[in-house]
Scaffold this active site. Structure first.
Site, PDB file in Angstrom:
ATOM      1  N   ASP A   1      14.157   5.983  10.441  1.00 29.98           N
ATOM      2  CA  ASP A   1      13.114   5.481   9.563  1.00 29.98           C
ATOM      3  C   ASP A   1      12.338   4.423  10.358  1.00 29.98           C
ATOM      4  O   ASP A   1      12.761   3.271  10.439  1.00 29.98           O
ATOM      5  CB  ASP A   1      13.811   4.867   8.339  1.00 29.98           C
ATOM      6  CG  ASP A   1      12.839   4.297   7.337  1.00 29.98           C
ATOM      7  OD1 ASP A   1      11.626   4.296   7.606  1.00 29.98           O
ATOM      8  OD2 ASP A   1      13.299   3.839   6.278  1.00 29.98           O
TER       9      ASP A   1
ATOM     10  N   ASP B   1       6.885   7.850  -7.474  1.00 31.46           N
ATOM     11  CA  ASP B   1       7.694   7.232  -6.412  1.00 31.46           C
ATOM     12  C   ASP B   1       8.822   6.396  -7.041  1.00 31.46           C
ATOM     13  O   ASP B   1       9.044   6.452  -8.260  1.00 31.46           O
ATOM     14  CB  ASP B   1       6.741   6.397  -5.528  1.00 31.46           C
ATOM     15  CG  ASP B   1       7.230   6.261  -4.097  1.00 31.46           C
ATOM     16  OD1 ASP B   1       8.437   6.081  -3.914  1.00 31.46           O
ATOM     17  OD2 ASP B   1       6.404   6.307  -3.164  1.00 31.46           O
TER      18      ASP B   1
ATOM     19  N   ASP C   1      13.544  11.379  -0.064  1.00 32.84           N
ATOM     20  CA  ASP C   1      13.021  10.461   0.943  1.00 32.84           C
ATOM     21  C   ASP C   1      14.216   9.708   1.545  1.00 32.84           C
ATOM     22  O   ASP C   1      15.338   9.811   1.035  1.00 32.84           O
ATOM     23  CB  ASP C   1      12.069   9.511   0.207  1.00 32.84           C
ATOM     24  CG  ASP C   1      11.297   8.591   1.124  1.00 32.84           C
ATOM     25  OD1 ASP C   1      11.186   8.885   2.328  1.00 32.84           O
ATOM     26  OD2 ASP C   1      10.787   7.566   0.624  1.00 32.84           O
TER      27      ASP C   1
ATOM     28  N   ASP D   1       5.505   7.837   7.200  1.00 34.22           N
ATOM     29  CA  ASP D   1       4.610   6.712   6.905  1.00 34.22           C
ATOM     30  C   ASP D   1       3.579   6.496   8.006  1.00 34.22           C
ATOM     31  O   ASP D   1       3.730   5.619   8.872  1.00 34.22           O
ATOM     32  CB  ASP D   1       5.440   5.444   6.695  1.00 34.22           C
ATOM     33  CG  ASP D   1       6.357   5.591   5.489  1.00 34.22           C
ATOM     34  OD1 ASP D   1       6.158   6.550   4.714  1.00 34.22           O
ATOM     35  OD2 ASP D   1       7.265   4.761   5.335  1.00 34.22           O
TER      36      ASP D   1
ATOM     37  N   HIS E   1      -1.215  10.314  -0.356  1.00 38.07           N
ATOM     38  CA  HIS E   1      -0.169   9.354  -0.714  1.00 38.07           C
ATOM     39  C   HIS E   1      -0.525   8.004  -0.100  1.00 38.07           C
ATOM     40  O   HIS E   1      -1.224   7.948   0.922  1.00 38.07           O
ATOM     41  CB  HIS E   1       1.192   9.851  -0.190  1.00 38.07           C
ATOM     42  CG  HIS E   1       2.336   8.958  -0.576  1.00 38.07           C
ATOM     43  ND1 HIS E   1       2.614   8.616  -1.877  1.00 38.07           N
ATOM     44  CD2 HIS E   1       3.289   8.327   0.175  1.00 38.07           C
ATOM     45  CE1 HIS E   1       3.679   7.826  -1.915  1.00 38.07           C
ATOM     46  NE2 HIS E   1       4.108   7.626  -0.684  1.00 38.07           N
TER      47      HIS E   1
HETATM   48  C1  NOJ Z   1       9.216   5.716   2.298  1.00 38.13           C
HETATM   49  C2  NOJ Z   1       8.366   6.941   2.210  1.00 38.13           C
HETATM   50  O1  NOJ Z   1       8.078   7.425   3.497  1.00 38.13           O
HETATM   51  C3  NOJ Z   1       7.114   6.654   1.415  1.00 38.13           C
HETATM   52  O2  NOJ Z   1       6.329   7.795   1.362  1.00 38.13           O
HETATM   53  C4  NOJ Z   1       7.492   6.156   0.041  1.00 38.13           C
HETATM   54  O3  NOJ Z   1       6.337   5.828  -0.673  1.00 38.13           O
HETATM   55  C5  NOJ Z   1       8.390   4.928   0.154  1.00 38.13           C
HETATM   56  N1  NOJ Z   1       9.532   5.233   0.968  1.00 38.13           N
HETATM   57  C6  NOJ Z   1       8.854   4.423  -1.200  1.00 38.13           C
HETATM   58  O4  NOJ Z   1       9.651   5.357  -1.796  1.00 38.13           O
END
Ligand code: NOJ
Length: 756
Positions: A296, A442, A555, A631, A689
């Site tokens: 991550d 989310d 996720d 992200d 997103h």
């Molecule tokens: C990380 C994810 O990559 C993102 O897309 C998400 O909005 C956040 N976690 C919160 O869940």
């Protein structure tokens, strides 16, 4: 990772939001030099392979050839197995003949034991052996000393294995200063006090010492190492490794494996996602190798070989008239070095070489290094690019055929606040005549980030909300992450704890780390019982408030552990069957995805296709749904990189790929936002997103001109839906990527590539 600005000081947060460019904190992630086994392997220079193939040990089964390899320095024997699989695939596996502890062999990735052809010995010479591998005209030449394999089709050399002598197999051994060794050395000392005769050398020491590389000419008896030379010098970190504040206990010591492949005539290699880099892989000399370790990575940068959320250890090589694939089936941390003898040469330089009648044949060198496991490699011999992707599809499965709605447009942000917000956004699409299929929720939708629940104040009537959406033929996706809030009052937690289904620490307690809900435990998805339990949670009466219109987003399944080394799980954590996390890290996310997809199939009695989006992935994840590039940032470079990233995913079987439209971090300007819609409309998974702290960016918040452009892009996507669906169908049948250049071959014209 999203981790978010919430964890940052305010000043820094503002600075980011105001447009300073974002940068990954490289110090949080290891370089090869900081990763013990990568450092050890990279120090080994080509040309000194200690391995010898014992040709006389050859045993030929009906479809497998087995022989021993021996490391002439340590005398440790390995077992080499070779198969010629049907459909132009050669498999080679190397493992320890007598391991102290079994090694992890990746399960659940191959569709089954691939059918093999009959092998025959077609030649034997002083120091070489030739095997024919079935009807395709492929032959394997095994050279005894140093061990080397050459794979030929008729007279043409396709690939050489260990030609540079970089086969590494760190055999398992006992720790020299282990308690048992200490006790035995104290005991030896006590005995020696009472002994009259001078102590003798341990049996075998002298002979072995003569064969060791350290035993240079002129060494005297007194200079001989006191330990048996069969055990190489252990460098610091071999039995315990520290990175930042984390110490990895490494109870089994160094266990890494590595091997080199030479590809004559090849200058272009691709694959091994996930990296935010060019489609064509670059030579890695002078920098870090490409790293495969699901991580991550907060605010990742583009054009680097750093690891990201997913890993597929499949590399493709292409030259005129021949494409090959190397599939390295290993789920441990892996690094891949790429070398090229034409690197840095301009086209003009190459032309000059050619005109002078010289110039080397171009050649690419690929070197794989993994922290543990066995060497299990599939050489996919094409010959065409579509043959290679079909060969890979036959081994690991092809992209699951998505439900049609999931090829439409998805609207997401972290977070849509409550039921009224959901309704307003849905109405906005209607009023502005923008096509939309799916709305996303989310982590804030759940009650205190307890997945499978709803926040009672914000989402008091989820079923009603889903029914209203369904009445308009729309669906919803809710997030279900694999970290579980440690809270005795939360049913999911108390059941998993009671059933002993969490990952354990090295000391046998439930492994706990910090994630979105605070203190969290991690279900052991490698355990079939855990997957079964999880799949059942998607039944409509278990996941309360869910309906047929609700789908899932997995996720943080690398797994992300905010408090762990490199933001992930400790490598000495324990899984089902006693395996260490280090042995299977890269497949954890696949198991989460698999269990969720199975849950969705099961809840409909096997009637409806699932839709599950996953951030982490491994070889075979394509069987369970979609993936995205995590992200990214709202800048032009990230828009640009989304194209090679998804192309590279597709080459590795993961056809259902997309990137956050608009960029996750920061706010896109209107032109960037429009361009991103225009590009996203032509990528397989099409979802907008955005991060929690970004400004709202539903398309109607743009100027009327920009809104019209977004509308046109969305409509173009929908106009082409039948084309998308057909492309996914071909991909599902044949493994041919959905995102590609050029038209597919008529599927009927080549029955050999027809999968099912
Ligand atoms: C990380 C994810 O990559 C993102 O897309 C998400 O909005 C956040 N976690 C919160 O869940």
């Amino acid at each position: 990772m999203a981790a978010a600005l919430g964890r940052w000081p305010l000043g820094l947060t503002l600075c980011c939001l105001l447009g300073a460019s974002l940068a990954v904190d490289r110090g949080n992630f290891k370089t090869c030099e900081q990763s013990g086994f990568c450092r050890r392997q990279r120090r080994i220079q080509p040309g000194n392979s200690p391995y010898r193939a014992l040709l006389e040990s050859l045993e030929l089964g009906p479809d497998v050839a087995r022989m021993r390899l021996v490391n002439e320095v340590t005398q440790v024997p390995l077992l080499l197995e070779l198969w010629g699989l049907s459909g132009n695939v050669t498999r080679l596996r190397i493992q320890e003949l007598n391991p102290l502890r079994p090694r992890y062999q990746v399960p659940d990735v191959l569709l089954g034991e691939p059918p093999a052809e009959r092998l025959e010995v077609t030649g034997r010479d002083e120091g070489t052996l030739e095997l024919s591998l079935g009807p395709g005209g492929h032959r394997l030449l095994v050279t005894e000393r140093p061990f080397r394999l050459d794979l030929l089709r008729h007279r043409e050399l396709l690939c050489s294995v260990n030609a540079r002598g970089l086969l590494v197999f760190e055999h398992q051994r006992r720790r020299r200063d282990s308690l048992a060794d200490k006790v035995s050395s104290v005991w030896d000392k006590i005995k020696s006090l009472f002994r009259r005769d001078p102590p003798k050398d341990p049996p075998g020491e002298e002979g072995a010492a003569q064969e060791g590389p350290e035993d240079g000419a002129g060494s005297t008896q007194s200079e001989k190492p006191t330990e048996p030379p069969a055990e190489p010098e252990e460098e610091p970190g071999a039995w315990e490794e520290t990175f930042k504040t984390h110490t990895d206990s490494k109870p089994y010591g160094p266990t890494s494996v590595g091997l080199d492949f030479s590809l004559p005539g090849f200058e272009h290699v691709y694959g091994i996602p996930e990296h935010a880099d060019n489609l064509r892989l670059r030579p890695t000399e002078g920098g870090d190798p490409y790293r495969l370790y699901n991580l991550d990575v907060f605010q990742y940068e583009v054009f680097t070989p750093m690891a990201l959320y997913g890993s597929v250890p499949l590399l493709l090589a292409h030259r005129p008239r021949l494409s090959l694939g190397l599939f390295w089936l290993n789920a441990a941390e892996t690094w891949v070095d790429i070398g090229s003898n034409t690197a840095g040469k301009t086209l003009f330089g190459k032309l000059l070489d050619y005109m002078q009648g010289g110039g080397e044949t171009p050649q690419t060198e690929v070197r794989w290094m993994s922290e543990s496991g066995v060497i299990d490699v599939f050489l996919l011999l094409g010959p065409g690019p579509a043959d290679v992707t079909a060969q890979y599809g036959r081994l690991t499965g092809t992209q699951a055929l998505p439900p049609l709605f999931s090829l439409g447009y998805h609207q997401s942000r972290w977070n849509y606040q409550d039921e009224a917000d959901v309704e307003a956004v849905e109405r906005g699409f209607e009023e502005h005549e923008l096509p939309l299929d799916v709305l996303w929720l989310d982590i804030e939708h759940a009650d205190g980030k307890r997945y499978f629940t709803w926040d009672p104040a914000k989402f008091p009537n989820p079923r009603g909300m889903l029914e209203r959406l369904a009445a308009r033929k729309r669906r919803m996706v809710s997030i279900v992450d694999p970290h579980i809030k440690v809270d005795g009052g939360y049913r999911v937690h108390s059941e998993l704890r009671a059933r002993g289904l969490y990952v354990k620490t090295k000391d046998g307690n439930d492994y706990e780390g910090w994630c979105w809900p605070g203190s969290s435990a991690y279900p052991d998805f490698t355990n079939p019982e855990m997957r079964e339990w999880w799949a059942n949670m998607f039944a409509y009466d278990q996941y309360e408030g869910s309906t047929e219109a609700l789908f899932t987003w997995n996720d943080m399944n690398e797994p992300s552990v905010f408090s762990g080394p490199e933001v992930t799980m400790h490598k000495d954590a324990r899984h089902f069957g006693g395996w260490e996390h280090r042995e299977l890290h890269n497949i954890y996310g696949l198991y989460v995805h698999k269990a969720t997809a199975e849950g969705q199939i099961r809840r409909s009695g096997g009637r409806l296709r699932p839709f599950v989006l996953s951030r982490a992935f491994f070889a075979g994840s394509q069987r369970y749904g979609a993936v995205w590039t995590g992200d990214n940032t709202a800048d032009w470079e990230h828009l640009r990189i989304s194209i090679p990233m998804c192309l590279s995913f597709g080459l590795a079987g993961l056809a259902f790929c997309g990137a956050d439209v608009g960029g996750f971090f920061q706010n896109p300007g209107p032109e960037l936002q429009v361009r991103w819609y225009q590009a996203g409309a032509f990528q397989p998974f099409f979802r907008a997103h955005a991060h929690l702290d970004t400004a709202r960016r539903e398309p109607w918040l743009l100027s009327p001109e920009h809104l019209a452009m977004v509308r046109a892009a969305l409509r173009r996507r929908y106009a082409l839906l039948p084309t998308w669906y057909t492309a996914f169908y071909h991909c599902h049948r044949q493994g041919i990527p959905v995102m590609r250049c050029g038209a597919p071959k008529n599927p009927k014209s080549n029955p050999k590539t027809h999968l099912r």
